[in-house]
Design a protein around this motif. Structure first.
Motif, PDB file in Angstrom:
ATOM      1  N   THR A  14       0.834  -1.209   0.000  1.00  0.00           N
ATOM      2  CA  THR A  14       0.000   0.000   0.000  1.00  0.00           C
ATOM      3  C   THR A  14       0.864   1.253   0.000  1.00  0.00           C
ATOM      4  N   ALA A  15       2.055   1.153   0.612  1.00  0.00           N
ATOM      5  CA  ALA A  15       2.932   2.326   0.640  1.00  0.00           C
ATOM      6  C   ALA A  15       3.364   2.725  -0.766  1.00  0.00           C
ATOM      7  N   ALA A  18       0.576   4.475  -2.421  1.00  0.00           N
ATOM      8  CA  ALA A  18       0.499   5.844  -1.899  1.00  0.00           C
ATOM      9  C   ALA A  18       1.527   6.739  -2.588  1.00  0.00           C
ATOM     10  N   LYS A  19       2.724   6.201  -2.748  1.00  0.00           N
ATOM     11  CA  LYS A  19       3.787   7.016  -3.351  1.00  0.00           C
ATOM     12  C   LYS A  19       3.455   7.379  -4.798  1.00  0.00           C
ATOM     13  N   LEU A  22       0.766   9.985  -4.899  1.00  0.00           N
ATOM     14  CA  LEU A  22       1.275  11.302  -4.510  1.00  0.00           C
ATOM     15  C   LEU A  22       2.144  11.915  -5.604  1.00  0.00           C
ATOM     16  N   ILE A  26       0.946  15.533  -6.821  1.00  0.00           N
ATOM     17  CA  ILE A  26       1.836  16.650  -6.470  1.00  0.00           C
ATOM     18  C   ILE A  26       2.381  17.313  -7.734  1.00  0.00           C
ATOM     19  N   GLU A  29      -0.439  19.378  -9.142  1.00  0.00           N
ATOM     20  CA  GLU A  29      -0.747  20.595  -8.378  1.00  0.00           C
ATOM     21  C   GLU A  29       0.381  21.610  -8.452  1.00  0.00           C
ATOM     22  N   ARG A  30       1.604  21.136  -8.633  1.00  0.00           N
ATOM     23  CA  ARG A  30       2.711  22.089  -8.759  1.00  0.00           C
ATOM     24  C   ARG A  30       2.617  22.873 -10.059  1.00  0.00           C
TER      25      ARG A  30
ATOM     26  N   VAL B 147      -0.713  10.011   3.106  1.00  0.00           N
ATOM     27  CA  VAL B 147      -0.931  10.772   1.866  1.00  0.00           C
ATOM     28  C   VAL B 147      -1.401  12.210   2.065  1.00  0.00           C
ATOM     29  N   VAL B 150       1.384  14.544   3.336  1.00  0.00           N
ATOM     30  CA  VAL B 150       2.432  14.833   2.345  1.00  0.00           C
ATOM     31  C   VAL B 150       1.926  15.855   1.319  1.00  0.00           C
ATOM     32  N   ARG B 151       0.698  15.663   0.869  1.00  0.00           N
ATOM     33  CA  ARG B 151       0.152  16.592  -0.106  1.00  0.00           C
ATOM     34  C   ARG B 151       0.033  18.002   0.483  1.00  0.00           C
ATOM     35  N   ASP B 154       3.258  19.791   0.680  1.00  0.00           N
ATOM     36  CA  ASP B 154       3.671  20.345  -0.609  1.00  0.00           C
ATOM     37  C   ASP B 154       2.963  21.668  -0.884  1.00  0.00           C
ATOM     38  N   GLU B 192       3.743  -0.883   4.631  1.00  0.00           N
ATOM     39  CA  GLU B 192       2.422  -0.341   4.988  1.00  0.00           C
ATOM     40  C   GLU B 192       2.457   1.168   5.138  1.00  0.00           C
ATOM     41  N   MET B 193       3.643   1.728   5.141  1.00  0.00           N
ATOM     42  CA  MET B 193       3.771   3.159   5.413  1.00  0.00           C
ATOM     43  C   MET B 193       4.846   3.730   4.507  1.00  0.00           C
ATOM     44  N   LEU B 194       4.611   4.944   4.008  1.00  0.00           N
ATOM     45  CA  LEU B 194       5.635   5.628   3.218  1.00  0.00           C
ATOM     46  C   LEU B 194       6.924   5.702   4.034  1.00  0.00           C
ATOM     47  N   ASP B 198      10.887   8.074   0.782  1.00  0.00           N
ATOM     48  CA  ASP B 198       9.771   8.347  -0.145  1.00  0.00           C
ATOM     49  C   ASP B 198       9.310   9.796   0.017  1.00  0.00           C
ATOM     50  N   LEU B 202       9.403  12.941  -2.614  1.00  0.00           N
ATOM     51  CA  LEU B 202       8.203  13.618  -3.074  1.00  0.00           C
ATOM     52  C   LEU B 202       8.284  15.126  -2.827  1.00  0.00           C
ATOM     53  N   LEU B 203       8.764  15.510  -1.657  1.00  0.00           N
ATOM     54  CA  LEU B 203       8.738  16.930  -1.304  1.00  0.00           C
ATOM     55  C   LEU B 203      10.007  17.663  -1.722  1.00  0.00           C
TER      56      LEU B 203
END
Lengths: 84, 271
Positions: A14-15, A18-19, A22, A26, A29-30, B147, B150-151, B154, B192-194, B198, B202-203
């Motif tokens: 799931t991670a 999610a990535k 995103l 992102i 939106e940028r 999620v 993080v959004r 940004d 299970e988690m970013l 990651d 992303l940022l």
């Protein structure tokens, strides 16, 4: 995550879902955020200038920024009132 | 020279106030004269986290409106010699924080010889949040491995880059730092988690630290003692490391790796 799922083919974690989500949102939106913030002001100014010369409805002036490949196109569309 | 640090995130509940309290305390423990300001007008909470809620007489808005002077409103911290808290007002008037007023208070703190001013931003991207970042020299963006956080981080970075004084005046941009909080190495290792890498990818801003998810944070807020004072706990150590890095030291990341328990431990070790 158990050994069973390892044997019977693993679904994407799931991670990583999610990535990926995103990354897309992102990036989108940028590109939206860079620039168009001034568009409403530009539109207001244009309405003010043009109304000096002839009456025009604020809704008849449309300002948009579009991305076409490496270019950004600023499009200004002015609908003149009929029957002048 | 006074450095203004804004702690912000966009999203609520990610640990801005916890971080503001611990970063401000950590800087004061290092000998810097530090003030921490609550910008969350109407929903003041920094006073509770710092454990000074019963000593609030005057607040930020009182100072801005001239009903009290800064000296009367600043609350000296119980745990650190050089630390002062400026609580937010509980007024419902959202526009009580004027840009001129905020600037005046920050200037006055500068005149009083403060080394650091930590601005604890409210959630959201409304007036209070913008006021908190307007005068920033540096920004600590607090992000959860999730999620929506993080959004929103940004989004707030975009606002820092367009609405801060430094951006508007074309000066050197606000220095941005990523602080990942509520991190679970186990869940990240299990997909299970970013992961913190990651989030950083992303940022695209430098990583200041990773604060592990911990019961200690709640225990600290229960008592009104910033988490950084809970000596020997991973949370306190991670905040100390982050402060070290902020001051230019190098510290390897701790509490980010998960070691899988061996077979025997899994069979007999319970958890």
């Amino acid at each position: 995550m158990s050994w069973l799922s390892l044997i019977f083919g693993e679904k994407k974690s799931t991670a990583s879902v999610a990535k990926e989500r995103l990354q897309l949102i992102i990036a989108h939106e940028r590109t939206c955020a860079s620039g168009p913030e001034f568009l409403p002001d530009l539109q207001k100014d244009l309405v003010a200038v043009i109304s000096k010369y002839f009456p025009v409805n604020p809704d008849d002036i449309k300002v948009g920024l579009e991305k076409q490949g490496n270019y950004e196109v600023l499009e200004v569309n002015i609908v003149l009132p009929e029957g002048r | 020279m006074t450095t203004i640090i804004t702690v912000t995130s966009g999203k609520g509940g990610v640990g801005k106030t916890t971080t503001s309290a611990s970063i401000a305390s950590g800087l004061a423990l290092r000998g810097f004269k530090t003030a921490v300001i609550d910008f969350d007008v109407g929903l003041r909470n920094l006073d509770l986290i710092m454990g000074c809620e019963r000593r609030v007489v005057y607040d930020f808005v009182n100072v801005i409106q001239g009903d009290a002077n800064l000296h009367q409103a600043l609350i000296k911290d119980k745990h650190c010699e050089n630390l002062f808290v400026l609580p937010a007002s509980q007024t419902r008037d959202k526009d009580a924080l004027t840009e001129e007023g905020v600037e005046k208070v920050l200037k006055e703190l500068e005149h009083q010889g403060f080394d650091y001013i930590v601005c604890d931003s409210p959630a959201g991207i409304e007036h209070g949040a913008v006021m908190a970042l307007t005068f920033a020299d540096q920004a600590i963006v607090v992000t959860n491995p999730e999620v929506s956080s993080v959004r929103d981080s940004d989004r707030i970075l975009g606002i820092i880059q367009s609405k801060s004084r430094r951006a508007i005046e074309g000066r050197e941009p606000v220095k941005e730092h990523l602080l990942v909080t509520r991190y679970s190495p186990k869940r990240a290792a299990e997909g299970e988690m970013l992961t913190y890498t990651d989030i950083q990818e992303l940022l695209r801003i430098p990583l200041l630290g990773v604060i592990p998810e911990s019961e200690v944070v709640l225990q600290a807020s229960n008592q009104g003692i910033p988490a950084i004072h809970q000596k020997g706990t991973p949370v306190a150590d991670a905040y100390q490391d982050a402060i070290g890095r902020f001051l230019g030291e190098t510290h390897p990341l701790r509490f980010v790796d998960y070691e899988k328990p061996g077979l025997i431990k899994r069979l007999f070790g319970g958890k």
